[in-house]
Design an enzyme around this catalytic site. Structure first.
Site, PDB file in Angstrom:
ATOM      1  CD  GLU A  57      -2.475   1.852   0.449  1.00  0.00           C
ATOM      2  OE1 GLU A  57      -3.309   1.121  -0.094  1.00  0.00           O
ATOM      3  OE2 GLU A  57      -2.295   3.055   0.117  1.00  0.00           O
ATOM      4  NE  ARG A 130     -12.480   4.777   1.674  1.00  0.00           N
ATOM      5  CZ  ARG A 130     -11.216   4.524   1.928  1.00  0.00           C
ATOM      6  NH1 ARG A 130     -10.631   5.017   3.007  1.00  0.00           N
ATOM      7  NH2 ARG A 130     -10.504   3.767   1.110  1.00  0.00           N
ATOM      8  NE  ARG A 208     -18.383  11.888   0.283  1.00  0.00           N
ATOM      9  CZ  ARG A 208     -18.693  10.721  -0.258  1.00  0.00           C
ATOM     10  NH1 ARG A 208     -18.573  10.549  -1.550  1.00  0.00           N
ATOM     11  NH2 ARG A 208     -19.121   9.729   0.473  1.00  0.00           N
ATOM     12  CG  ASP A 326     -13.454   1.866  -7.042  1.00  0.00           C
ATOM     13  OD1 ASP A 326     -14.464   1.124  -7.033  1.00  0.00           O
ATOM     14  OD2 ASP A 326     -13.415   2.973  -6.463  1.00  0.00           O
TER      15      ASP A 326
END
Ligand SMILES: Cc1cc2nc3c(=O)[nH]c(=O)nc-3n(C[C@H](O)[C@H](O)[C@H](O)COP(=O)(O)OP(=O)(O)OC[C@H]3O[C@@H](n4cnc5c(N)ncnc54)[C@H](O)[C@@H]3O)c2cc1C
Length: 435
Positions: A57, A130, A208, A326
Protein backbone atom coordinates in the site's frame (compact mmCIF):
# COMPACT_ATOMS: atom_id res chain seq x y z
CA UNK A 1 -15.56 -34.82 -8.52
CA UNK A 2 -15.46 -32.11 -11.17
CA UNK A 3 -12.17 -31.81 -13.05
CA UNK A 4 -10.02 -29.05 -11.59
CA UNK A 5 -11.60 -29.32 -8.19
CA UNK A 6 -8.75 -29.31 -5.71
CA UNK A 7 -10.04 -32.33 -3.84
CA UNK A 8 -7.92 -31.73 -0.72
CA UNK A 9 -9.23 -28.22 -0.21
CA UNK A 10 -11.71 -27.88 2.62
CA UNK A 11 -14.79 -25.84 1.72
CA UNK A 12 -14.38 -23.66 4.76
CA UNK A 13 -16.50 -20.81 3.56
CA UNK A 14 -19.62 -22.58 2.44
CA UNK A 15 -21.53 -21.75 5.61
CA UNK A 16 -22.82 -18.26 6.35
CA UNK A 17 -21.48 -18.25 9.89
CA UNK A 18 -18.14 -16.82 10.96
CA UNK A 19 -15.69 -19.71 11.16
CA UNK A 20 -12.56 -19.99 13.28
CA UNK A 21 -11.66 -23.29 11.59
CA UNK A 22 -8.12 -23.24 10.19
CA UNK A 23 -8.05 -23.84 6.42
CA UNK A 24 -5.68 -26.34 4.86
CA UNK A 25 -2.69 -24.41 3.40
CA UNK A 26 -2.68 -24.31 -0.41
CA UNK A 27 0.83 -22.75 -0.64
CA UNK A 28 -0.57 -20.23 -3.14
CA UNK A 29 1.20 -16.88 -2.62
CA UNK A 30 -0.75 -13.73 -3.48
CA UNK A 31 0.60 -10.18 -3.77
CA UNK A 32 -2.12 -7.52 -3.55
CA UNK A 33 -1.50 -3.91 -4.59
CA UNK A 34 -3.67 -1.52 -2.56
CA UNK A 35 -5.23 -1.71 0.91
CA UNK A 36 -8.67 -0.30 0.08
CA UNK A 37 -11.73 -2.47 0.70
CA UNK A 38 -11.00 -4.53 -2.44
CA UNK A 39 -7.41 -5.31 -1.44
CA UNK A 40 -8.06 -5.95 2.24
CA UNK A 41 -11.06 -8.20 1.53
CA UNK A 42 -9.11 -10.19 -1.04
CA UNK A 43 -6.28 -10.63 1.46
CA UNK A 44 -8.52 -11.74 4.34
CA UNK A 45 -10.44 -14.09 2.08
CA UNK A 46 -7.21 -15.54 0.64
CA UNK A 47 -5.99 -16.34 4.16
CA UNK A 48 -9.40 -17.80 5.08
CA UNK A 49 -9.04 -20.16 2.12
CA UNK A 50 -5.49 -21.26 2.92
CA UNK A 51 -3.40 -18.95 0.71
CA UNK A 52 -0.80 -16.45 1.93
CA UNK A 53 -1.34 -12.75 1.21
CA UNK A 54 0.91 -9.70 1.22
CA UNK A 55 -0.56 -6.24 0.66
CA UNK A 56 1.56 -3.40 -0.73
CA UNK A 57 0.00 0.00 0.00
CA UNK A 58 1.39 3.38 -0.98
CA UNK A 59 -0.08 5.23 2.03
CA UNK A 60 2.51 5.58 4.78
CA UNK A 61 -0.01 5.19 7.58
CA UNK A 62 -3.68 4.33 8.10
CA UNK A 63 -5.66 7.43 8.90
CA UNK A 64 -9.09 7.17 10.46
CA UNK A 65 -9.98 10.68 9.28
CA UNK A 66 -9.99 9.72 5.59
CA UNK A 67 -13.37 9.86 3.89
CA UNK A 68 -16.88 10.04 5.24
CA UNK A 69 -19.95 7.83 4.86
CA UNK A 70 -19.69 4.57 2.97
CA UNK A 71 -22.42 1.98 2.44
CA UNK A 72 -22.10 -1.78 2.38
CA UNK A 73 -25.18 -3.58 1.08
CA UNK A 74 -26.40 -6.91 2.45
CA UNK A 75 -24.34 -8.67 -0.23
CA UNK A 76 -21.01 -7.44 1.18
CA UNK A 77 -22.14 -7.21 4.79
CA UNK A 78 -22.46 -11.00 4.79
CA UNK A 79 -18.73 -11.12 3.96
CA UNK A 80 -18.00 -9.02 7.08
CA UNK A 81 -20.19 -11.36 9.13
CA UNK A 82 -17.95 -14.29 8.25
CA UNK A 83 -14.98 -12.56 9.90
CA UNK A 84 -14.84 -13.45 13.62
CA UNK A 85 -15.16 -10.42 15.89
CA UNK A 86 -15.78 -7.92 13.08
CA UNK A 87 -19.62 -7.61 13.27
CA UNK A 88 -19.36 -6.94 17.01
CA UNK A 89 -17.03 -4.01 16.27
CA UNK A 90 -19.10 -2.69 13.36
CA UNK A 91 -22.47 -2.71 15.12
CA UNK A 92 -21.84 0.18 17.55
CA UNK A 93 -20.31 2.51 14.94
CA UNK A 94 -22.72 1.87 12.07
CA UNK A 95 -26.01 3.48 11.19
CA UNK A 96 -29.02 2.02 12.93
CA UNK A 97 -32.33 3.23 11.53
CA UNK A 98 -35.14 1.24 9.94
CA UNK A 99 -36.43 3.91 7.56
CA UNK A 100 -35.57 6.71 5.16
CA UNK A 101 -37.77 9.82 5.09
CA UNK A 102 -38.09 11.65 1.77
CA UNK A 103 -38.98 15.34 1.33
CA UNK A 104 -39.08 17.41 -1.81
CA UNK A 105 -36.55 20.23 -2.11
CA UNK A 106 -38.92 22.71 -0.48
CA UNK A 107 -39.27 20.49 2.57
CA UNK A 108 -42.67 18.90 1.93
CA UNK A 109 -42.90 15.26 3.05
CA UNK A 110 -43.20 12.79 0.15
CA UNK A 111 -42.81 9.30 1.58
CA UNK A 112 -41.19 7.21 4.33
CA UNK A 113 -39.58 3.95 3.23
CA UNK A 114 -39.18 1.19 5.86
CA UNK A 115 -36.52 -1.50 5.30
CA UNK A 116 -38.14 -4.09 7.64
CA UNK A 117 -38.84 -7.19 5.60
CA UNK A 118 -36.10 -6.52 3.03
CA UNK A 119 -33.50 -6.28 5.75
CA UNK A 120 -34.78 -9.53 7.27
CA UNK A 121 -34.71 -11.32 3.91
CA UNK A 122 -31.43 -10.06 2.51
CA UNK A 123 -29.51 -9.57 5.77
CA UNK A 124 -28.17 -6.58 7.60
CA UNK A 125 -26.34 -3.66 5.93
CA UNK A 126 -23.45 -1.66 7.37
CA UNK A 127 -23.29 2.11 6.72
CA UNK A 128 -20.73 4.14 8.58
CA UNK A 129 -17.57 6.20 8.47
CA UNK A 130 -15.19 4.86 5.83
CA UNK A 131 -12.09 5.43 7.96
CA UNK A 132 -13.56 3.78 11.06
CA UNK A 133 -14.82 0.72 9.18
CA UNK A 134 -11.55 0.49 7.28
CA UNK A 135 -9.55 0.51 10.51
CA UNK A 136 -11.60 -2.41 11.92
CA UNK A 137 -11.10 -4.42 8.75
CA UNK A 138 -7.41 -3.48 8.48
CA UNK A 139 -6.78 -4.66 12.08
CA UNK A 140 -8.69 -7.87 11.41
CA UNK A 141 -6.49 -8.55 8.37
CA UNK A 142 -3.36 -8.22 10.53
CA UNK A 143 -4.86 -10.51 13.20
CA UNK A 144 -5.57 -13.14 10.55
CA UNK A 145 -1.95 -13.16 9.38
CA UNK A 146 -2.10 -10.86 6.36
CA UNK A 147 1.19 -9.04 5.89
CA UNK A 148 0.55 -5.35 5.14
CA UNK A 149 3.49 -3.21 4.01
CA UNK A 150 2.77 0.53 4.03
CA UNK A 151 4.69 3.20 2.10
CA UNK A 152 5.07 0.88 -0.90
CA UNK A 153 4.72 2.41 -4.37
CA UNK A 154 4.23 -0.23 -7.05
CA UNK A 155 5.62 0.96 -10.39
CA UNK A 156 5.78 -2.19 -12.52
CA UNK A 157 3.95 -5.49 -12.97
CA UNK A 158 5.38 -8.57 -14.71
CA UNK A 159 4.45 -12.20 -15.28
CA UNK A 160 5.93 -15.37 -16.73
CA UNK A 161 4.37 -18.82 -17.23
CA UNK A 162 5.33 -19.73 -13.66
CA UNK A 163 5.06 -16.57 -11.55
CA UNK A 164 3.86 -12.96 -11.34
CA UNK A 165 5.39 -10.00 -9.63
CA UNK A 166 5.77 -6.29 -9.11
CA UNK A 167 8.50 -3.73 -8.72
CA UNK A 168 7.87 -1.85 -5.54
CA UNK A 169 10.11 0.90 -4.16
CA UNK A 170 12.71 -0.41 -6.60
CA UNK A 171 12.51 -3.98 -5.24
CA UNK A 172 11.36 -6.98 -7.33
CA UNK A 173 8.79 -9.15 -5.52
CA UNK A 174 7.25 -12.34 -6.90
CA UNK A 175 4.33 -14.64 -6.06
CA UNK A 176 1.97 -17.06 -7.78
CA UNK A 177 -0.51 -14.30 -8.58
CA UNK A 178 -0.77 -10.52 -8.28
CA UNK A 179 -4.05 -8.67 -7.70
CA UNK A 180 -4.17 -5.01 -8.76
CA UNK A 181 -6.50 -3.34 -6.23
CA UNK A 182 -5.18 0.17 -6.77
CA UNK A 183 -8.49 2.02 -7.11
CA UNK A 184 -10.16 4.27 -9.68
CA UNK A 185 -6.87 5.97 -10.57
CA UNK A 186 -5.38 2.52 -11.24
CA UNK A 187 -1.97 2.34 -12.85
CA UNK A 188 -2.37 -1.43 -12.98
CA UNK A 189 -4.92 -0.98 -15.79
CA UNK A 190 -2.26 0.52 -18.02
CA UNK A 191 0.68 -1.49 -16.76
CA UNK A 192 -1.07 -4.87 -16.87
CA UNK A 193 -3.52 -4.57 -19.73
CA UNK A 194 -2.02 -1.80 -21.84
CA UNK A 195 -5.22 0.27 -21.65
CA UNK A 196 -4.18 3.86 -21.25
CA UNK A 197 -7.69 5.15 -20.62
CA UNK A 198 -7.97 8.39 -18.73
CA UNK A 199 -10.55 8.77 -15.98
CA UNK A 200 -13.57 10.72 -17.25
CA UNK A 201 -15.67 13.32 -15.50
CA UNK A 202 -19.21 12.09 -14.86
CA UNK A 203 -20.65 15.61 -15.05
CA UNK A 204 -21.38 15.48 -11.31
CA UNK A 205 -19.55 16.20 -8.10
CA UNK A 206 -20.67 15.62 -4.57
CA UNK A 207 -20.47 17.88 -1.53
CA UNK A 208 -19.86 15.74 1.53
CA UNK A 209 -19.32 16.20 5.22
CA UNK A 210 -19.05 14.19 8.43
CA UNK A 211 -19.32 16.15 11.67
CA UNK A 212 -20.25 16.26 15.31
CA UNK A 213 -24.00 16.96 15.64
CA UNK A 214 -23.99 19.12 18.78
CA UNK A 215 -24.71 22.40 16.89
CA UNK A 216 -27.53 20.74 14.93
CA UNK A 217 -29.05 19.55 18.23
CA UNK A 218 -29.39 23.19 19.38
CA UNK A 219 -31.09 24.45 16.21
CA UNK A 220 -34.90 24.33 15.89
CA UNK A 221 -34.71 23.52 12.18
CA UNK A 222 -32.45 20.51 12.64
CA UNK A 223 -32.73 19.16 16.19
CA UNK A 224 -35.35 16.55 15.23
CA UNK A 225 -32.77 15.00 12.89
CA UNK A 226 -30.24 14.16 15.60
CA UNK A 227 -32.29 12.86 18.54
CA UNK A 228 -31.39 9.32 17.44
CA UNK A 229 -30.07 7.67 14.28
CA UNK A 230 -32.05 8.98 11.32
CA UNK A 231 -31.91 8.95 7.53
CA UNK A 232 -33.41 11.78 5.49
CA UNK A 233 -33.46 12.71 1.81
CA UNK A 234 -34.46 16.01 0.15
CA UNK A 235 -34.93 15.55 -3.57
CA UNK A 236 -35.08 18.06 -6.37
CA UNK A 237 -34.26 18.38 -10.08
CA UNK A 238 -30.63 17.29 -10.66
CA UNK A 239 -29.82 17.32 -6.95
CA UNK A 240 -30.41 14.94 -4.09
CA UNK A 241 -29.38 15.79 -0.55
CA UNK A 242 -29.04 12.84 1.84
CA UNK A 243 -28.34 13.13 5.55
CA UNK A 244 -27.77 10.50 8.23
CA UNK A 245 -27.47 10.85 11.98
CA UNK A 246 -25.32 8.08 13.41
CA UNK A 247 -24.06 6.74 16.79
CA UNK A 248 -27.35 7.54 18.50
CA UNK A 249 -27.52 10.91 16.72
CA UNK A 250 -24.13 12.12 18.06
CA UNK A 251 -22.51 12.33 14.62
CA UNK A 252 -23.94 13.52 11.33
CA UNK A 253 -23.10 12.93 7.71
CA UNK A 254 -24.54 14.55 4.63
CA UNK A 255 -23.91 14.47 0.89
CA UNK A 256 -25.42 16.21 -2.08
CA UNK A 257 -24.70 15.71 -5.74
CA UNK A 258 -24.50 18.68 -8.05
CA UNK A 259 -23.63 19.29 -11.68
CA UNK A 260 -19.92 19.81 -12.28
CA UNK A 261 -18.25 21.04 -15.45
CA UNK A 262 -14.63 21.07 -14.32
CA UNK A 263 -12.08 18.74 -15.85
CA UNK A 264 -10.81 15.70 -13.90
CA UNK A 265 -7.31 17.21 -13.80
CA UNK A 266 -8.57 20.02 -11.60
CA UNK A 267 -8.41 17.84 -8.51
CA UNK A 268 -10.79 15.12 -7.37
CA UNK A 269 -11.37 16.21 -3.83
CA UNK A 270 -11.28 19.86 -2.84
CA UNK A 271 -12.28 21.81 0.22
CA UNK A 272 -15.95 22.76 -0.19
CA UNK A 273 -17.25 26.31 0.07
CA UNK A 274 -20.46 27.16 1.99
CA UNK A 275 -21.42 30.02 -0.31
CA UNK A 276 -21.06 27.90 -3.46
CA UNK A 277 -23.02 25.04 -1.90
CA UNK A 278 -25.84 27.31 -0.70
CA UNK A 279 -26.04 29.00 -4.10
CA UNK A 280 -26.69 25.64 -5.75
CA UNK A 281 -29.39 25.00 -3.12
CA UNK A 282 -31.23 28.27 -3.72
CA UNK A 283 -34.95 27.78 -2.97
CA UNK A 284 -34.30 24.59 -0.95
CA UNK A 285 -35.74 23.87 2.50
CA UNK A 286 -34.42 26.02 5.39
CA UNK A 287 -33.35 22.84 7.24
CA UNK A 288 -31.02 21.94 4.37
CA UNK A 289 -29.44 25.41 4.40
CA UNK A 290 -29.07 25.21 8.17
CA UNK A 291 -27.21 21.88 7.88
CA UNK A 292 -24.79 23.32 5.32
CA UNK A 293 -24.22 26.55 7.28
CA UNK A 294 -23.55 24.65 10.52
CA UNK A 295 -20.94 22.43 8.88
CA UNK A 296 -17.44 23.41 10.04
CA UNK A 297 -15.54 24.65 6.94
CA UNK A 298 -12.72 22.13 7.42
CA UNK A 299 -15.27 19.27 7.28
CA UNK A 300 -16.79 20.28 3.93
CA UNK A 301 -15.41 18.51 0.85
CA UNK A 302 -16.33 18.73 -2.83
CA UNK A 303 -15.64 15.28 -4.31
CA UNK A 304 -15.53 14.88 -8.07
CA UNK A 305 -17.30 11.83 -9.46
CA UNK A 306 -15.17 10.20 -12.13
CA UNK A 307 -15.57 6.95 -14.01
CA UNK A 308 -13.73 4.88 -16.56
CA UNK A 309 -15.04 3.02 -19.58
CA UNK A 310 -15.59 -0.71 -18.92
CA UNK A 311 -12.53 -2.86 -19.62
CA UNK A 312 -12.82 -5.78 -22.07
CA UNK A 313 -10.86 -7.95 -19.62
CA UNK A 314 -9.60 -7.75 -16.03
CA UNK A 315 -6.93 -10.44 -16.44
CA UNK A 316 -3.39 -10.20 -17.89
CA UNK A 317 -2.34 -12.16 -21.00
CA UNK A 318 -0.69 -15.03 -19.07
CA UNK A 319 -3.48 -15.09 -16.51
CA UNK A 320 -1.40 -14.45 -13.39
CA UNK A 321 -2.41 -10.82 -12.73
CA UNK A 322 -6.01 -9.68 -12.19
CA UNK A 323 -7.62 -6.34 -11.44
CA UNK A 324 -10.20 -6.12 -8.68
CA UNK A 325 -12.41 -3.40 -7.16
CA UNK A 326 -12.45 0.11 -8.59
CA UNK A 327 -9.32 -0.67 -10.64
CA UNK A 328 -11.37 -3.17 -12.67
CA UNK A 329 -14.79 -1.50 -12.50
CA UNK A 330 -15.30 1.97 -10.98
CA UNK A 331 -18.79 2.69 -9.71
CA UNK A 332 -20.68 5.95 -9.37
CA UNK A 333 -21.96 6.28 -5.80
CA UNK A 334 -25.58 6.39 -6.94
CA UNK A 335 -25.42 2.60 -7.39
CA UNK A 336 -24.44 2.31 -3.68
CA UNK A 337 -22.48 -0.79 -4.68
CA UNK A 338 -18.83 0.25 -5.37
CA UNK A 339 -17.37 -1.06 -2.15
CA UNK A 340 -19.70 -4.07 -2.07
CA UNK A 341 -18.72 -5.25 -5.53
CA UNK A 342 -15.05 -4.67 -4.66
CA UNK A 343 -15.51 -7.01 -1.69
CA UNK A 344 -17.36 -9.64 -3.74
CA UNK A 345 -14.34 -9.76 -6.11
CA UNK A 346 -12.00 -10.76 -3.28
CA UNK A 347 -14.40 -13.36 -1.97
CA UNK A 348 -14.77 -14.97 -5.42
CA UNK A 349 -11.03 -14.97 -6.23
CA UNK A 350 -10.08 -16.66 -2.95
CA UNK A 351 -12.56 -19.50 -3.63
CA UNK A 352 -11.44 -19.90 -7.23
CA UNK A 353 -7.77 -20.15 -6.22
CA UNK A 354 -8.76 -22.82 -3.69
CA UNK A 355 -10.78 -24.78 -6.26
CA UNK A 356 -8.19 -24.54 -9.06
CA UNK A 357 -5.11 -25.19 -6.88
CA UNK A 358 -1.55 -23.88 -7.12
CA UNK A 359 -0.77 -25.42 -10.53
CA UNK A 360 -3.79 -23.77 -12.15
CA UNK A 361 -3.86 -20.26 -10.74
CA UNK A 362 -4.24 -18.70 -14.20
CA UNK A 363 -7.45 -20.67 -14.68
CA UNK A 364 -8.63 -19.42 -11.29
CA UNK A 365 -8.21 -15.76 -12.32
CA UNK A 366 -9.88 -16.32 -15.69
CA UNK A 367 -12.75 -18.08 -13.94
CA UNK A 368 -13.05 -15.14 -11.52
CA UNK A 369 -13.56 -12.84 -14.49
CA UNK A 370 -16.12 -15.16 -16.09
CA UNK A 371 -18.10 -15.45 -12.88
CA UNK A 372 -18.02 -11.75 -11.99
CA UNK A 373 -17.99 -9.78 -15.25
CA UNK A 374 -21.67 -9.77 -16.25
CA UNK A 375 -22.88 -9.34 -12.68
CA UNK A 376 -20.64 -6.31 -12.14
CA UNK A 377 -21.67 -4.78 -15.47
CA UNK A 378 -25.35 -5.19 -14.66
CA UNK A 379 -24.83 -3.70 -11.19
CA UNK A 380 -22.95 -0.71 -12.65
CA UNK A 381 -25.99 0.02 -14.82
CA UNK A 382 -28.14 0.45 -11.74
CA UNK A 383 -26.37 3.76 -10.91
CA UNK A 384 -29.77 5.27 -11.17
CA UNK A 385 -30.82 8.81 -11.65
CA UNK A 386 -34.37 7.94 -10.53
CA UNK A 387 -34.28 10.80 -8.01
CA UNK A 388 -32.77 13.47 -10.28
CA UNK A 389 -35.26 12.79 -13.01
CA UNK A 390 -38.25 12.31 -10.72
CA UNK A 391 -41.55 13.69 -11.92
CA UNK A 392 -42.49 15.65 -8.80
CA UNK A 393 -46.10 16.34 -9.87
CA UNK A 394 -46.67 12.63 -10.39
CA UNK A 395 -45.04 11.85 -7.03
CA UNK A 396 -47.87 13.58 -5.22
CA UNK A 397 -50.25 10.97 -6.68
CA UNK A 398 -47.80 8.07 -6.47
CA UNK A 399 -45.29 8.78 -3.65
CA UNK A 400 -44.08 5.16 -3.58
CA UNK A 401 -42.36 5.79 -6.91
CA UNK A 402 -39.61 7.60 -4.98
CA UNK A 403 -38.62 4.41 -3.12
CA UNK A 404 -35.00 3.38 -3.37
CA UNK A 405 -35.11 0.15 -5.37
CA UNK A 406 -33.79 -2.81 -3.43
CA UNK A 407 -32.90 -5.42 -6.03
CA UNK A 408 -32.85 -8.96 -4.67
CA UNK A 409 -30.37 -10.21 -7.31
CA UNK A 410 -27.83 -7.64 -6.07
CA UNK A 411 -28.45 -7.64 -2.33
CA UNK A 412 -29.29 -11.27 -1.68
CA UNK A 413 -26.18 -12.55 -3.44
CA UNK A 414 -23.56 -14.60 -1.62
CA UNK A 415 -20.32 -14.30 -3.62
CA UNK A 416 -18.59 -17.12 -1.78
CA UNK A 417 -21.40 -19.70 -2.06
CA UNK A 418 -21.94 -18.69 -5.67
CA UNK A 419 -18.26 -19.26 -6.50
CA UNK A 420 -18.39 -22.72 -4.91
CA UNK A 421 -21.57 -23.48 -6.82
CA UNK A 422 -20.53 -22.42 -10.33
CA UNK A 423 -16.71 -22.49 -10.00
CA UNK A 424 -16.05 -26.17 -10.85
CA UNK A 425 -18.16 -25.93 -14.03
CA UNK A 426 -16.48 -22.68 -15.14
CA UNK A 427 -13.03 -24.19 -14.56
CA UNK A 428 -14.00 -27.29 -16.53
CA UNK A 429 -15.24 -25.14 -19.43
CA UNK A 430 -11.98 -23.18 -19.45
CA UNK A 431 -10.05 -26.45 -19.46
CA UNK A 432 -12.13 -27.77 -22.35
CA UNK A 433 -11.72 -24.56 -24.35
CA UNK A 434 -7.93 -24.72 -23.90
CA UNK A 435 -7.71 -28.42 -24.88
C1 LIG B 1 -8.95 8.08 0.72
C2 LIG B 1 -10.25 7.52 0.18
C3 LIG B 1 -11.45 7.95 0.73
C4 LIG B 1 -12.65 7.45 0.25
N1 LIG B 1 -13.79 7.86 0.83
C5 LIG B 1 -14.96 7.34 0.42
C6 LIG B 1 -16.14 7.70 1.05
O1 LIG B 1 -16.15 8.49 1.99
N2 LIG B 1 -17.30 7.18 0.60
C7 LIG B 1 -17.32 6.28 -0.44
O2 LIG B 1 -18.41 5.81 -0.80
N3 LIG B 1 -16.21 5.90 -1.06
C8 LIG B 1 -15.03 6.40 -0.65
N4 LIG B 1 -13.90 6.01 -1.26
C9 LIG B 1 -13.99 5.04 -2.37
C10 LIG B 1 -14.33 3.63 -1.92
O3 LIG B 1 -13.62 3.31 -0.77
C11 LIG B 1 -14.00 2.69 -3.10
O4 LIG B 1 -14.75 3.06 -4.23
C12 LIG B 1 -14.37 1.26 -2.89
O5 LIG B 1 -14.29 0.89 -1.58
C13 LIG B 1 -13.49 0.38 -3.78
O6 LIG B 1 -12.29 0.17 -3.13
P1 LIG B 1 -10.92 -0.21 -3.85
O7 LIG B 1 -10.17 -0.96 -2.83
O8 LIG B 1 -11.14 -0.81 -5.17
O9 LIG B 1 -10.22 1.21 -4.14
P2 LIG B 1 -9.63 2.30 -3.15
O10 LIG B 1 -10.44 2.42 -1.93
O11 LIG B 1 -9.43 3.52 -3.97
O12 LIG B 1 -8.20 1.71 -2.72
C14 LIG B 1 -7.08 1.68 -3.60
C15 LIG B 1 -5.82 1.65 -2.76
O13 LIG B 1 -4.68 1.41 -3.61
C16 LIG B 1 -3.61 2.23 -3.18
N5 LIG B 1 -2.71 2.41 -4.33
C17 LIG B 1 -2.99 3.06 -5.48
N6 LIG B 1 -1.91 2.99 -6.32
C18 LIG B 1 -0.96 2.29 -5.68
C19 LIG B 1 0.37 1.89 -6.04
N7 LIG B 1 0.90 2.19 -7.23
N8 LIG B 1 1.11 1.18 -5.14
C20 LIG B 1 0.57 0.83 -3.92
N9 LIG B 1 -0.70 1.21 -3.54
C21 LIG B 1 -1.44 1.91 -4.41
C22 LIG B 1 -4.31 3.51 -2.74
O14 LIG B 1 -3.48 4.27 -1.87
C23 LIG B 1 -5.57 2.99 -2.05
O15 LIG B 1 -5.38 2.76 -0.68
C24 LIG B 1 -12.67 6.50 -0.81
C25 LIG B 1 -11.45 6.07 -1.37
C26 LIG B 1 -10.25 6.57 -0.85
C27 LIG B 1 -8.92 6.09 -1.42
Amino acid sequence: MAPYMNSDAPLIGSSAAASTEKPKPTSIRVIIVGAGFAGITAAIECVRHGHTAVILESYKSTNVQLGDIISFGSNSSRIFRRWPGVPEKLDPICHNSDHLTYYDWKGEHIYTQYWGSEEENFGKRYNGHRGEIHKIVFDHALEQGVEIRLGQQVTEYFETETEAGVVCNGERLTADVVLGADGVRSKARTLVLGHNDAPKPSGYAIYRAWMDSSELAKNDLTKHLVQEDSHTGWLGPDIHFLAAAIKGGKEFSWVFTHKDTRDVDEGWSEPGNHEDACKILEGWAPAVHAIVRMTPPEKLVDWKLVYRDPLPTWVSPKGRIALIGDAAHPFLPTSIQGASQAMEDGSCIAVMLELAGKEKVADALRAYEKIRYDRVKATQKTARDQWHKADFDNLRKNPEAIKLKREEWILNHDAESHAYEVGPKVLAELHQAAA
